[in-house]
Design a protein around this motif. Structure first.
Motif, PDB file in Angstrom:
ATOM      1  N   TYR A 194      -8.327   1.404  -5.612  1.00 49.29           N
ATOM      2  CA  TYR A 194      -7.479   1.176  -6.777  1.00 49.29           C
ATOM      3  C   TYR A 194      -8.268   0.377  -7.815  1.00 49.29           C
ATOM      4  O   TYR A 194      -9.169  -0.402  -7.474  1.00 49.29           O
ATOM      5  N   TYR A 226       2.337  10.716 -14.032  1.00 49.88           N
ATOM      6  CA  TYR A 226       1.388   9.954 -14.850  1.00 49.88           C
ATOM      7  C   TYR A 226       0.207   9.566 -13.968  1.00 49.88           C
ATOM      8  O   TYR A 226       0.328   9.494 -12.742  1.00 49.88           O
ATOM      9  N   HIS A 227      -0.939   9.298 -14.587  1.00 48.44           N
ATOM     10  CA  HIS A 227      -2.101   8.851 -13.826  1.00 48.44           C
ATOM     11  C   HIS A 227      -2.033   7.352 -13.595  1.00 48.44           C
ATOM     12  O   HIS A 227      -1.648   6.594 -14.480  1.00 48.44           O
ATOM     13  N   LEU A 228      -2.402   6.947 -12.390  1.00 50.41           N
ATOM     14  CA  LEU A 228      -2.387   5.532 -12.044  1.00 50.41           C
ATOM     15  C   LEU A 228      -3.590   4.836 -12.650  1.00 50.41           C
ATOM     16  O   LEU A 228      -4.728   5.280 -12.485  1.00 50.41           O
ATOM     17  N   SER A 251       0.828  -1.213   0.000  1.00 47.69           N
ATOM     18  CA  SER A 251       0.000   0.000   0.000  1.00 47.69           C
ATOM     19  C   SER A 251       0.857   1.256   0.000  1.00 47.69           C
ATOM     20  O   SER A 251       0.562   2.231  -0.703  1.00 47.69           O
ATOM     21  N   ASN A 266       1.054   4.010  -2.971  1.00 45.78           N
ATOM     22  CA  ASN A 266       0.817   5.427  -2.701  1.00 45.78           C
ATOM     23  C   ASN A 266       1.956   6.284  -3.263  1.00 45.78           C
ATOM     24  O   ASN A 266       1.731   7.405  -3.731  1.00 45.78           O
ATOM     25  N   LEU A 321       3.474   5.801  -5.987  1.00 46.16           N
ATOM     26  CA  LEU A 321       3.313   5.958  -7.431  1.00 46.16           C
ATOM     27  C   LEU A 321       2.532   7.215  -7.792  1.00 46.16           C
ATOM     28  O   LEU A 321       2.638   7.715  -8.916  1.00 46.16           O
ATOM     29  N   LYS A 322       1.745   7.719  -6.847  1.00 46.29           N
ATOM     30  CA  LYS A 322       0.929   8.900  -7.120  1.00 46.29           C
ATOM     31  C   LYS A 322       1.774  10.150  -7.340  1.00 46.29           C
ATOM     32  O   LYS A 322       1.292  11.143  -7.878  1.00 46.29           O
ATOM     33  N   SER A 323       3.032  10.107  -6.916  1.00 48.59           N
ATOM     34  CA  SER A 323       3.915  11.262  -7.108  1.00 48.59           C
ATOM     35  C   SER A 323       4.529  11.298  -8.505  1.00 48.59           C
ATOM     36  O   SER A 323       5.153  12.292  -8.886  1.00 48.59           O
TER      37      SER A 323
END
Length: 468
Positions: A356, A331-333, A320, A324, A326-328
């Protein structure tokens, strides 16, 4: 002329061991020297010490340092700068890729992207040091041959022997017997830290002897033992990174070693531009702890952006936190593909509860193309194979992982009587000594094809996991 080993000992304060001494002495007598070696063999260290030797020992001398990328050139150059810094007399300071003592006495670094600029260097005495030579492109080799066409020119190629093809491979095979050409191989078991040991005797060493290292900057006993257990002695990565040998690979390997090595590159500006506005796809292969890992790979288009691996029996927390992070990224997840067979289902539900976009994958499910593939696993592997083959895969800085490459290189396939492709079952792979390919399978899931979604529903506030 002063002996180069004595020079490095007296002026650079270096203690060189046998193979290093053999290498730098060969530079004095052989027009061409090919060196392949294990990780931490000290070949680059010894070769870098020859730059100040050449330029301070001769009124006219040119040293050209070449490598596949500018980053690799600068890595080699850092060794050169360190050697220059040990000289007991004052000399001009080197820049990041050049050191000049005079108009006809200098060293210069080039990368494959600047191959055209490496042409036209001729002098009374020229030394070419080609580092990480497996990845050097043809334009650099063409430039090298142009330089070698006249004068006193010596070529030294240094590599980890990861790909059994190309100019460096030919140096150790077809060209090995050419007069004036020397071949040097450095195995981990040649180095002072492991000298006198065999693989069998190393495995039998007591724990307190694994950290014995009279040369602590060279390959360590403990590392070799760890790689034996992680990769297995028959793995191509073990053959090249530990034994210093070109690896063998069967005709049934899913991924070519050349493709995997080529994919270690960083993405081009065009690839980065194309990725803008695209969704990140994440692959998660879930394990129950122990020797196996829960592994994750995130990619956008063909660019691998991030990796993660955890040995916890309950990986929900670290996964988790990694998700989280990856949000930085810019690009959009997008979809998160999870192997939902067995222990993976709980992690998939956990991520779905966090909103998710989770998709479940079952390796034994029916493929899209049932005529060509035996199941969804084989089809997903083959999709990634074709991407590697087409040079579609690249790695963002810091994401190129040797363990993943080792796992991918060990995977085999077979053709069933009806002509379908089947990826070797894990139980059969274990019989060959292949470890569980957790990291490889997370990458396969990150690149697998997603079917059109069924209607989305929520149950108790949680998203339903849609099948692939």
């Amino acid at each position: 002329m002063q002996d180069p080993v004595e020079f490095q000992h007296k002026f650079l304060k270096r203690k060189l061991w046998g193979k290093q001494q053999e290498l730098i002495r060969a530079m004095q007598t052989c027009p061409s020297i090919a060196v392949k070696g294990c990780h931490g063999s000290g070949k680059t260290f010894a070769a870098a010490g020859m730059v100040p030797y050449e330029l301070t020992a001769h009124e006219e001398a040119i040293v050209l340092v070449m490598a596949p990328t500018l980053r690799q050139v600068k890595t080699f150059w850092s060794e050169v700068s360190a050697a220059i810094g040990q000289l007991p007399y004052r000399v001009p300071e080197p820049t990041t890729t050049r050191w000049e003592l005079g108009p006809k006495c200098y060293a210069q670094g080039f990368s494959s992207s600047k191959g055209v600029n490496a042409q036209g260097f001729h002098g009374a005495r020229v030394l070419i040091l080609a580092d990480e030579a497996i990845g050097i492109t043809q334009d650099i080799w063409d430039a090298i041959e142009g330089v070698r066409s006249a004068g006193d020119v010596r070529l030294v190629t240094l590599c980890n022997p990861t790909v059994p093809s190309g100019p460096v491979f030919e140096s150790f095979t077809r060209l090995r017997a050419v007069p004036g050409h020397a071949c040097i191989t450095i195995s981990a078991f040649d180095t002072p830290n492991l000298q006198g040991l065999t693989l069998e005797s190393l495995m039998a060493l007591p724990e307190d002897q694994l950290d014995y290292a009279p040369f602590p900057w060279l390959t360590r006993r403990r590392w070799v033992k760890e790689m034996y257990h992680k990769w297995g002695p028959g793995n191509p990565r073990f053959q090249s990174r530990v034994l210093g040998e070109f690896p063998t690979q069967g005709q049934w390997s899913v991924f070519s070693l050349a493709w995997l090595e080529r994919a270690t590159r960083i993405p081009t500006e065009i690839e980065i531009e194309r990725a803008k506005g695209c969704l990140i796809q994440v692959g998660l292969d879930v394990a129950a702890g122990g020797d196996d890992e829960t592994a994750a790979t995130a990619r956008v288009n063909g660019v691998i952006l991030a990796r993660g691996a955890w040995s916890e029996a309950d990986p929900r927390g670290p996964v988790s936190r990694w998700m989280n992070g990856l949000k930085s990224l810019p690009y959009h997840l997008g979809p998160v593909v999870v192997d939902t067979v067995g222990v993976g289902l709980a992690l998939a539900q956990h991520l779905a509860n966090q909103r998710y976009d989770v998709w479940g994958f079952k390796a034994g499910a029916s493929p899209f193309d049932s005529e060509q593939f035996s199941n969804a696993k084989a089809e997903a592997y083959w999709r990634l194979r074709e991407m590697y083959k087409a040079d579609y895969i690249s790695h963002a800085e810091g994401t190129c992982d040797e363990d993943t490459q080792a796992q991918l290189s060990a995977i085999e396939y077979r053709e069933l009587p009806k002509g379908q492709i089947q990826v070797e079952p894990k139980d059969d792979a274990r019989k060959r000594g292949v470890q569980s390919p957790d990291r490889a399978e997370s990458e396969v899931l990150a690149f697998c094809r997603l079917a059109p979604r069924e209607q989305r529903m929520t149950v108790g506030g949680s998203y339903v996991i849609s099948p692939i």
